[in-house]
Design an enzyme around this catalytic site. Structure first.
Site, mmCIF file in Angstrom:
data_model
loop_
_atom_site.group_PDB
_atom_site.id
_atom_site.type_symbol
_atom_site.label_atom_id
_atom_site.label_comp_id
_atom_site.label_asym_id
_atom_site.label_seq_id
_atom_site.Cartn_x
_atom_site.Cartn_y
_atom_site.Cartn_z
ATOM 1 N N ASN A 1 0.757 -0.900 -0.410
ATOM 2 C CA ASN A 1 -0.064 0.019 0.154
ATOM 3 C C ASN A 1 0.278 1.162 0.015
ATOM 4 O OD1 ASN A 1 -1.918 2.093 0.246
ATOM 5 N ND2 ASN A 1 -2.252 1.888 2.250
ATOM 6 N N SER B 1 3.851 -2.001 10.369
ATOM 7 C CA SER B 1 4.575 -2.338 10.332
ATOM 8 C C SER B 1 5.937 -3.530 9.795
ATOM 9 C CB SER B 1 5.168 -1.673 11.524
ATOM 10 O OG SER B 1 4.844 -0.741 12.016
ATOM 11 N N GLY C 1 3.135 2.814 10.401
ATOM 12 C CA GLY C 1 4.088 3.529 10.649
ATOM 13 C C GLY C 1 4.280 4.032 12.091
ATOM 14 N N HIS D 1 -9.588 0.965 5.015
ATOM 15 C CA HIS D 1 -8.142 0.947 6.226
ATOM 16 C C HIS D 1 -8.635 2.314 6.970
ATOM 17 C CE1 HIS D 1 -4.528 2.629 6.647
ATOM 18 N NE2 HIS D 1 -3.863 1.022 6.065
ATOM 19 N N GLU E 1 -4.830 -5.180 10.465
ATOM 20 C CA GLU E 1 -4.204 -4.005 10.985
ATOM 21 C C GLU E 1 -4.079 -2.868 12.006
ATOM 22 O OE1 GLU E 1 -2.006 -2.584 7.071
ATOM 23 O OE2 GLU E 1 -3.636 -1.593 6.826
ATOM 24 N N LYS F 1 -0.112 4.395 -0.389
ATOM 25 C CA LYS F 1 -0.661 5.461 0.188
ATOM 26 C C LYS F 1 0.001 6.710 -0.526
ATOM 27 C CE LYS F 1 -0.132 2.912 4.554
ATOM 28 N NZ LYS F 1 0.054 3.409 6.112
ATOM 29 N N GLU G 1 -6.458 4.636 7.954
ATOM 30 C CA GLU G 1 -7.073 5.765 7.586
ATOM 31 C C GLU G 1 -7.443 6.428 6.792
ATOM 32 O OE1 GLU G 1 -2.530 5.628 5.762
ATOM 33 O OE2 GLU G 1 -1.744 4.956 7.764
HETATM 34 P P1 13P Z 1 3.147 0.406 7.847
HETATM 35 O O1 13P Z 1 3.715 -0.784 6.917
HETATM 36 O O2 13P Z 1 3.909 1.455 6.969
HETATM 37 O O3 13P Z 1 3.195 0.606 9.350
HETATM 38 O O4 13P Z 1 1.737 1.194 6.993
HETATM 39 C C1 13P Z 1 0.665 -0.676 7.454
HETATM 40 C C2 13P Z 1 -0.554 0.007 6.444
HETATM 41 O O5 13P Z 1 -1.428 0.824 6.666
HETATM 42 C C3 13P Z 1 -0.193 -0.990 5.240
HETATM 43 O O6 13P Z 1 -1.722 -0.815 4.955
#
Ligand code: 13P
Length: 247
Positions: free
Chosen positions: A11, A210, A171, A95, A165, A13, A97
């Protein structure tokens, strides 16, 4: 029932421009014969060019979100059909976010899943608890509640996956312990079987938060982990390939 084929999806983002297509090409060139399906979900504006860049490779392209409606007066939004038209085969929905930043509820996510199915996109539906919810001992309730609320009955007989997640692991460099991941994944499996019967056992449950080359092998081999949804580490071909090869 045989275990589902694993899926490892990156992803990106809101990262990447046309220069990043070289990174995607390097991923496609290095992916080899790994047992997983591999996908990259770039920003929507790169979908078409990435699909062309990866044509003929085994790396699939996915979207990161799609609207619940097929078309209409929704300034700035993108429909599932548009993503499919640009070459996407999958789409990430729900997601955290989007759930937090854009107030997406389970109902909204479920509507988006239906829109994705109408466009023949394979949904990757995300769920996950916040740190407060985990500390309050509510992780399993929150996550299984999101599974029930975000997966419409229309998914029955369709190909899709669920991504666990934990919000606090995204992150941050923090990850749950392997037993903690397994506990949540087993609970998700239970909710899937409750909702879809035995077919619920064939749904890959991805872990995200992560995931790095250094921890991927342990996570990917944990019980009920059917792949990974990778954020930051999917932006660099070497890191992403390190995760893909850990399977
Ligand atoms: P990270 O791997 O940067 O922690 O992000 C995970 C994520 O949100 C994947 O959709």
């Amino acid at each position: 029932m045989t275990a589902p084929q694993p899926l490892i999806a990156g992803n990106w983002k809101m990262n990447g421009t046309s220069a990043s297509l070289d990174e995607a090409r390097a991923i496609a060139a290095g992916v080899g014969e790994c047992p997983a399906r591999v996908a990259i979900c770039p920003p929507a504006i790169l979908t078409h060019r990435m699909s062309q860049a990866l044509a003929g490779s085994r790396v699939l392209v996915g979207g990161q979100d799609a609207h619940w409606d097929d078309a209409g007066a929704f300034t700035g939004d993108i429909s599932a059909e548009m993503l499919a038209d640009a070459g996407a085969k999958l789409v990430i929905l729900g997601h955290s976010e989007r759930r937090t930043g854009y107030r997406e509820t389970d109902d909204i996510v479920a509507s988006k899943v239906k829109a994705a199915l109408r466009a023949r996109l394979e949904p990757i539906v995300c769920v996950g608890e916040t740190l407060e919810e985990r500390k309050a001992g509510r992780a399993l309730d929150v996550v299984t509640g999101q599974v029930r609320g975000s997966l419409p009955a229309e998914l029955s007989g369709q190909t899709f996956s669920v991504a666990y997640e934990p919000v606090w692991a995204i992150g941050t460099g923090l990850t749950p312990t392997t037993p903690e991941i397994e506990e949540v994944h087993r609970a998700i499996r239970g909710a899937l079987v409750e909702q879809f019967g035995e077919a619920g056992r064939a749904v890959p449950i991805l872990y995200g938060g992560s995931v790095k080359p250094g921890n991927a092998a342990e996570i990917l081999h944990a019980d009920e982990v059917g792949g990974a949804l990778v954020g930051g580490a999917s932006l660099k071909a070497d890191d992403f390939l390190g995760i893909v090869r850990a399977l």
